[in-house]
Enzyme design. Structure first.
Site, PDB file in Angstrom:
ATOM      1  N   LYS A   9      27.036  24.876 -36.370  1.00  0.00           N
ATOM      2  CA  LYS A   9      25.482  25.053 -36.720  1.00  0.00           C
ATOM      3  C   LYS A   9      25.179  26.522 -37.144  1.00  0.00           C
ATOM      4  O   LYS A   9      25.874  27.453 -36.640  1.00  0.00           O
ATOM      5  CB  LYS A   9      24.923  24.455 -35.840  1.00  0.00           C
ATOM      6  CG  LYS A   9      25.044  22.771 -35.600  1.00  0.00           C
ATOM      7  CD  LYS A   9      23.781  22.154 -35.218  1.00  0.00           C
ATOM      8  CE  LYS A   9      24.108  20.742 -34.923  1.00  0.00           C
ATOM      9  NZ  LYS A   9      23.034  19.824 -34.244  1.00  0.00           N
ATOM     10  N   TYR A  49      21.501  13.902 -42.863  1.00  0.00           N
ATOM     11  CA  TYR A  49      20.923  13.373 -41.470  1.00  0.00           C
ATOM     12  C   TYR A  49      19.890  12.311 -41.694  1.00  0.00           C
ATOM     13  O   TYR A  49      19.256  11.826 -41.070  1.00  0.00           O
ATOM     14  CB  TYR A  49      20.073  14.514 -40.778  1.00  0.00           C
ATOM     15  CG  TYR A  49      21.178  15.426 -39.901  1.00  0.00           C
ATOM     16  CD1 TYR A  49      21.799  14.973 -38.873  1.00  0.00           C
ATOM     17  CD2 TYR A  49      21.315  16.634 -40.126  1.00  0.00           C
ATOM     18  CE1 TYR A  49      22.471  15.565 -38.115  1.00  0.00           C
ATOM     19  CE2 TYR A  49      22.102  17.565 -39.440  1.00  0.00           C
ATOM     20  CZ  TYR A  49      22.671  17.283 -38.429  1.00  0.00           C
ATOM     21  OH  TYR A  49      23.339  18.051 -37.407  1.00  0.00           O
ATOM     22  N   PHE A  57      12.084  14.621 -35.012  1.00  0.00           N
ATOM     23  CA  PHE A  57      12.707  15.853 -35.089  1.00  0.00           C
ATOM     24  C   PHE A  57      13.306  15.919 -36.331  1.00  0.00           C
ATOM     25  O   PHE A  57      14.037  17.082 -36.702  1.00  0.00           O
ATOM     26  CB  PHE A  57      13.836  16.238 -33.853  1.00  0.00           C
ATOM     27  CG  PHE A  57      14.664  14.907 -33.759  1.00  0.00           C
ATOM     28  CD1 PHE A  57      15.931  15.088 -34.621  1.00  0.00           C
ATOM     29  CD2 PHE A  57      14.619  14.177 -32.855  1.00  0.00           C
ATOM     30  CE1 PHE A  57      16.859  14.051 -34.533  1.00  0.00           C
ATOM     31  CE2 PHE A  57      15.687  13.073 -32.709  1.00  0.00           C
ATOM     32  CZ  PHE A  57      16.838  13.354 -33.716  1.00  0.00           C
ATOM     33  N   ARG A  85      33.528  14.663 -28.803  1.00  0.00           N
ATOM     34  CA  ARG A  85      32.252  14.392 -28.509  1.00  0.00           C
ATOM     35  C   ARG A  85      32.351  14.884 -26.820  1.00  0.00           C
ATOM     36  O   ARG A  85      31.499  15.168 -26.366  1.00  0.00           O
ATOM     37  CB  ARG A  85      31.697  13.073 -28.776  1.00  0.00           C
ATOM     38  CG  ARG A  85      31.283  13.112 -30.197  1.00  0.00           C
ATOM     39  CD  ARG A  85      30.739  11.794 -30.681  1.00  0.00           C
ATOM     40  NE  ARG A  85      29.207  11.763 -30.017  1.00  0.00           N
ATOM     41  CZ  ARG A  85      28.304  12.152 -30.492  1.00  0.00           C
ATOM     42  NH1 ARG A  85      28.145  13.074 -31.452  1.00  0.00           N
ATOM     43  NH2 ARG A  85      27.005  12.067 -29.755  1.00  0.00           N
ATOM     44  N   THR A  91      24.049  16.486 -26.081  1.00  0.00           N
ATOM     45  CA  THR A  91      23.271  16.783 -27.137  1.00  0.00           C
ATOM     46  C   THR A  91      22.543  18.295 -27.004  1.00  0.00           C
ATOM     47  O   THR A  91      22.229  19.102 -27.577  1.00  0.00           O
ATOM     48  CB  THR A  91      22.282  15.963 -27.646  1.00  0.00           C
ATOM     49  OG1 THR A  91      22.876  14.787 -28.075  1.00  0.00           O
ATOM     50  CG2 THR A  91      21.581  16.491 -28.934  1.00  0.00           C
ATOM     51  N   ARG A 102      28.913  22.951 -26.245  1.00  0.00           N
ATOM     52  CA  ARG A 102      27.266  23.113 -26.119  1.00  0.00           C
ATOM     53  C   ARG A 102      26.922  24.178 -25.020  1.00  0.00           C
ATOM     54  O   ARG A 102      25.860  24.952 -25.444  1.00  0.00           O
ATOM     55  CB  ARG A 102      26.497  21.815 -26.403  1.00  0.00           C
ATOM     56  CG  ARG A 102      26.829  21.141 -27.893  1.00  0.00           C
ATOM     57  CD  ARG A 102      26.342  19.723 -27.861  1.00  0.00           C
ATOM     58  NE  ARG A 102      26.364  19.375 -29.371  1.00  0.00           N
ATOM     59  CZ  ARG A 102      26.226  17.888 -29.582  1.00  0.00           C
ATOM     60  NH1 ARG A 102      26.469  17.159 -28.760  1.00  0.00           N
ATOM     61  NH2 ARG A 102      26.180  17.724 -30.912  1.00  0.00           N
ATOM     62  N   ASN A 112      22.299  23.350 -31.034  1.00  0.00           N
ATOM     63  CA  ASN A 112      23.224  23.304 -30.049  1.00  0.00           C
ATOM     64  C   ASN A 112      24.674  23.533 -30.458  1.00  0.00           C
ATOM     65  O   ASN A 112      25.677  22.697 -30.229  1.00  0.00           O
ATOM     66  CB  ASN A 112      22.921  21.462 -29.783  1.00  0.00           C
ATOM     67  CG  ASN A 112      23.298  20.508 -30.907  1.00  0.00           C
ATOM     68  OD1 ASN A 112      23.444  21.114 -31.980  1.00  0.00           O
ATOM     69  ND2 ASN A 112      23.034  19.520 -30.664  1.00  0.00           N
ATOM     70  N   HIS A 115      27.710  19.833 -34.517  1.00  0.00           N
ATOM     71  CA  HIS A 115      27.683  18.626 -34.763  1.00  0.00           C
ATOM     72  C   HIS A 115      28.925  17.854 -34.921  1.00  0.00           C
ATOM     73  O   HIS A 115      29.953  18.624 -35.371  1.00  0.00           O
ATOM     74  CB  HIS A 115      26.646  18.308 -36.025  1.00  0.00           C
ATOM     75  CG  HIS A 115      26.866  17.012 -36.601  1.00  0.00           C
ATOM     76  ND1 HIS A 115      26.174  15.880 -36.182  1.00  0.00           N
ATOM     77  CD2 HIS A 115      27.769  16.364 -37.540  1.00  0.00           C
ATOM     78  CE1 HIS A 115      26.426  14.823 -36.762  1.00  0.00           C
ATOM     79  NE2 HIS A 115      27.241  14.898 -37.481  1.00  0.00           N
ATOM     80  N   GLU A 126      30.308  10.900 -43.185  1.00  0.00           N
ATOM     81  CA  GLU A 126      29.784  12.501 -43.240  1.00  0.00           C
ATOM     82  C   GLU A 126      31.097  13.174 -44.085  1.00  0.00           C
ATOM     83  O   GLU A 126      31.114  14.319 -44.491  1.00  0.00           O
ATOM     84  CB  GLU A 126      29.875  12.828 -41.608  1.00  0.00           C
ATOM     85  CG  GLU A 126      28.711  12.431 -41.165  1.00  0.00           C
ATOM     86  CD  GLU A 126      28.597  12.671 -39.932  1.00  0.00           C
ATOM     87  OE1 GLU A 126      29.605  13.284 -39.266  1.00  0.00           O
ATOM     88  OE2 GLU A 126      27.354  12.423 -39.318  1.00  0.00           O
TER      89      GLU A 126
HETATM   90  P1  CMP Z   1      23.597  16.550 -33.791  1.00  0.00           P
HETATM   91  O1  CMP Z   1      24.897  15.975 -33.337  1.00  0.00           O
HETATM   92  O2  CMP Z   1      23.899  17.413 -35.016  1.00  0.00           O
HETATM   93  O3  CMP Z   1      23.084  15.354 -34.243  1.00  0.00           O
HETATM   94  C1  CMP Z   1      21.739  15.017 -34.752  1.00  0.00           C
HETATM   95  C2  CMP Z   1      21.015  16.324 -34.152  1.00  0.00           C
HETATM   96  O4  CMP Z   1      19.564  16.060 -33.931  1.00  0.00           O
HETATM   97  C3  CMP Z   1      21.519  16.603 -32.771  1.00  0.00           C
HETATM   98  O5  CMP Z   1      22.825  17.168 -32.803  1.00  0.00           O
HETATM   99  C4  CMP Z   1      20.307  17.612 -32.450  1.00  0.00           C
HETATM  100  O6  CMP Z   1      20.456  18.776 -32.950  1.00  0.00           O
HETATM  101  C5  CMP Z   1      19.196  16.930 -32.818  1.00  0.00           C
HETATM  102  N1  CMP Z   1      18.250  16.403 -31.946  1.00  0.00           N
HETATM  103  C6  CMP Z   1      18.712  15.018 -31.240  1.00  0.00           C
HETATM  104  N2  CMP Z   1      17.663  14.715 -30.546  1.00  0.00           N
HETATM  105  C7  CMP Z   1      16.752  15.678 -30.496  1.00  0.00           C
HETATM  106  C8  CMP Z   1      15.338  15.966 -30.101  1.00  0.00           C
HETATM  107  N3  CMP Z   1      14.994  15.140 -29.315  1.00  0.00           N
HETATM  108  N4  CMP Z   1      14.602  16.866 -30.423  1.00  0.00           N
HETATM  109  C9  CMP Z   1      15.159  17.839 -31.397  1.00  0.00           C
HETATM  110  N5  CMP Z   1      16.271  17.864 -32.010  1.00  0.00           N
HETATM  111  C10 CMP Z   1      17.249  16.707 -31.402  1.00  0.00           C
END
Ligand code: CMP
Length: 142
Positions: A9, A49, A57, A85, A91, A102, A112, A115, A126
């Site tokens: 990211k 997304y 979010f 993962r 996350t 992360r 974070n 992805h 994806e």
């Molecule tokens: P990612 O693995 O890219 O998948 C979806 C993304 O949404 C996740 O990582 C985070 O960056 C973001 N995300 C998930 N939950 C939240 C949350 N509660 N608030 C803000 N961002 C979030």
């Protein structure tokens, strides 16, 4: 062998962690099949997304994901989706276990660092979203 899509990211790319993160994934036996650096626009981030479009979010996430360059990679390996993962951790970077990607390179729940596809279904959506057939290579690991 299973395929998964990862995106380093903007926070991690801009802090110079792309190579380190891809190196960790390679060291854990993931085979690099495709790789590129790009910047998504807001609409492309929204498309990527789309599964989260009802979440609170979504707007912030898609603005953030289109705010700078990302590095996308297609990785292959035995149980690649769950393996990657596990290497990523929670996350929320602040809650991720020490030693996970992360925890080491991310900053919070949104920024974070990386992805990764969370299921074979999401990988199947994806991978072609970011790579066409010509961009996907194959070779025998040495
Ligand atoms: P990612 O693995 O890219 O998948 C979806 C993304 O949404 C996740 O990582 C985070 O960056 C973001 N995300 C998930 N939950 C939240 C949350 N509660 N608030 C803000 N961002 C979030």
């Amino acid at each position: 062998m299973e395929k998964t899509l990862v995106i380093v990211k903007p926070d991690a790319v801009c802090r110079g962690y792309s190579g380190k993160i891809l190196g960790i994934l390679e060291e854990h036996g993931l085979k690099l099949r495709a790789l590129k650096m790009l910047q998504l626009d807001k609409q492309q981030a929204q498309g990527f997304y789309a599964v989260h479009k009802e979440r609170p979010f979504y707007d912030s996430l898609t603005s953030y994901m289109s705010s700078g360059p990302v590095v996308a990679a297609l990785l292959e390996g035995d149980e690649a989706i769950s393996k990657v993962r596990q290497l990523l951790g929670d996350t929320d970077s602040k809650k991720a276990a020490p030693g996970t990607i992360r925890a080491s390179f991310g900053q919070n729940r949104e920024q974070n660092a990386i992805h990764a596809s969370d299921s074979p279904g999401s990988a199947a959506f994806e991978i072609p979203f970011l790579f066409n057939e010509l961009e996907i290579t194959d070779y025998d690991p040495q």
